[in-house]
Design an enzyme around this catalytic site. Sequence first.
Site, short mmCIF file in Angstrom:
data_model
loop_
_atom_site.label_atom_id
_atom_site.label_comp_id
_atom_site.label_asym_id
_atom_site.label_seq_id
_atom_site.Cartn_x
_atom_site.Cartn_y
_atom_site.Cartn_z
N GLY A 71 0.95 -1.53 -0.04
CA GLY A 71 -0.11 -0.15 -0.13
C GLY A 71 0.77 0.54 0.42
N SER A 72 2.08 0.74 0.66
CA SER A 72 2.76 2.16 0.67
C SER A 72 3.30 2.70 -0.79
CB SER A 72 4.15 1.70 1.45
OG SER A 72 3.42 1.84 3.46
N ASN A 151 -6.75 4.55 9.93
CA ASN A 151 -5.67 3.34 10.31
C ASN A 151 -6.00 3.88 11.68
OD1 ASN A 151 -3.95 5.45 9.07
ND2 ASN A 151 -2.91 4.33 10.53
N GLN A 179 -7.52 0.78 4.84
CA GLN A 179 -8.64 0.61 5.17
C GLN A 179 -9.70 0.55 5.35
OE1 GLN A 179 -7.77 -0.43 8.82
NE2 GLN A 179 -5.13 0.61 8.44
N SER A 199 -4.08 -2.45 -0.02
CA SER A 199 -2.70 -3.29 0.34
C SER A 199 -3.53 -4.99 0.90
CB SER A 199 -2.11 -3.05 1.55
OG SER A 199 -1.30 -3.22 2.19
N HIS A 201 -3.07 -6.78 2.36
CA HIS A 201 -3.02 -8.01 3.96
C HIS A 201 -3.46 -7.07 4.72
CE1 HIS A 201 -0.05 -4.62 6.04
NE2 HIS A 201 -0.14 -4.13 5.13
N CYS A 325 6.46 4.63 22.32
CA CYS A 325 7.45 3.67 22.06
C CYS A 325 7.02 2.67 20.92
CB CYS A 325 7.77 2.39 23.43
SG CYS A 325 7.79 3.59 24.65
C1 LIG Z 1 -1.13 -0.41 6.72
C2 LIG Z 1 -1.90 0.82 5.51
C3 LIG Z 1 -0.95 1.61 5.20
C4 LIG Z 1 0.06 1.12 4.04
O1 LIG Z 1 0.25 -0.58 3.39
P1 LIG Z 1 0.99 -1.60 3.80
O2 LIG Z 1 0.90 -2.35 2.53
O3 LIG Z 1 1.28 -1.80 4.93
O4 LIG Z 1 2.77 -0.85 3.49
C5 LIG Z 1 -1.45 2.77 4.33
N1 LIG Z 1 -2.61 3.29 4.65
C6 LIG Z 1 -3.06 2.93 5.03
C7 LIG Z 1 -4.13 3.92 5.84
C8 LIG Z 1 -2.91 1.87 6.30
O5 LIG Z 1 -3.48 1.44 6.96
#
Ligand SMILES: *Cc1c(COP(=O)(O)O)cnc(C)c1O
Length: 388
Positions: A71-72, A151, A179, A199, A201, A325
């Site tokens: 997603g990033s 998120n 999300q 994304s 996962h 943390c």
């Molecule tokens: C998890 C998340 C991402 C990043 O997705 P990844 O696949 O983990 O890089 C981006 N935006 C939101 C809102 C997320 O919750």
Amino acid sequence: MKEIYVDHNATTCVKKEVLEEMLPYFNEKYGNASSSYKIGRESRKAMDIARTQIAKVIGANEDEIYFTASGSEANNLIIKGILNSNKQKGNHIITSKIEHPSVLNTCKALENEGYKVTYLPVNEKGIINVDELNRAIKRNTVLVSIMYANNEIGVVQNIKEISKVTKFKNVIFHTDAVQAVGSEKIDVRTQGIDALSMSAHKFYGPKGIGVAYIKRGIKFSPIITGGHQEKSKRAGTENVPEIVGMGKAIELAYSNLEESNNKLLKLRNYTIDRILTEIPHTQLNGDRENRLPGNLNISIKGVEGEALLLMLDMKSIYASSGSACTSGSLDPSHVLLAIGLKHEVAHGSLRISYGTENTMEDAEYIVENLKNIVERLREISPLDPERI
Ligand SMILES: *Cc1c(COP(=O)(O)O)cnc(C)c1O
């Protein structure tokens, strides 16, 4: 002891049915999707099926779906790629203060390159003001990037209202829907979404595979250059097993969306109500109505989020906090600060995000343990919850 995982906004497990679909593509059907012989063609075909499954769910065309490694990366590709290809229009981008780091830090990096960025505030419920967005759009504005669902506090923005403005002002609208995909009904056409990130996962698919939807006709340049994969917009041999898994996962998620959302809503509302009534000096963060069905984020005054997580961990409850943390910095969550929480209150926040495998017994177990833990932590805390 039973392990209770309630951190589905961080990641989810890969569903059995998803894994089963993926497995043959690791060692039986391992052909490179660009190869023209049989096992290559099989990989290509499997990828095409996944592309169709994904396009169908969001109402897009197959040729508007670009696979990325996360997603990033999808956020990076859309934001950097679109700005880089639309320099003749301008150098201004509008986003919000509560975006995921993959959007915020991408915008910061662009600022270092000379781009101009407006970071819109949100109200105390976590929602952006569309009039303010309207006023922020200038002649040189190329892109508006506002997340679909947050998120941390689960707040869902009014996408239709945002796209009305961007359409009228003729700027491109991107939404980070990482999300949202898996629990919100999405139709990029009727909702006026020009670009979207997701994304796998986050919806019971594998980690390390994402999608950028980019509407036909929008110019953008690749950020990873090389071979001709993904119409030369994203080089690199396609991750066929994960692509297959992503397609299956999204299909599963939307095959019984209502049922699973109703279940999540019940768990969420039960937990919110019990915590707010049975644990004094607690407050819900983010809008109660416009939020993801499985997400709750609560501030518990006078306790430290980190200590809370540790004690929950000892009871095999896995949750998350907007506290220091975990994020590796001393500052509390930028999202909680953006909705106006004081640092002390933000530090004592707890995020519980339910998933399809959670039960009402899980919710009861969480509340009962939380009550005890908060009581014990408050006894040893120097902070007086009455005075925060
Ligand atoms: C998890 C998340 C991402 C990043 O997705 P990844 O696949 O983990 O890089 C981006 N935006 C939101 C809102 C997320 O919750």
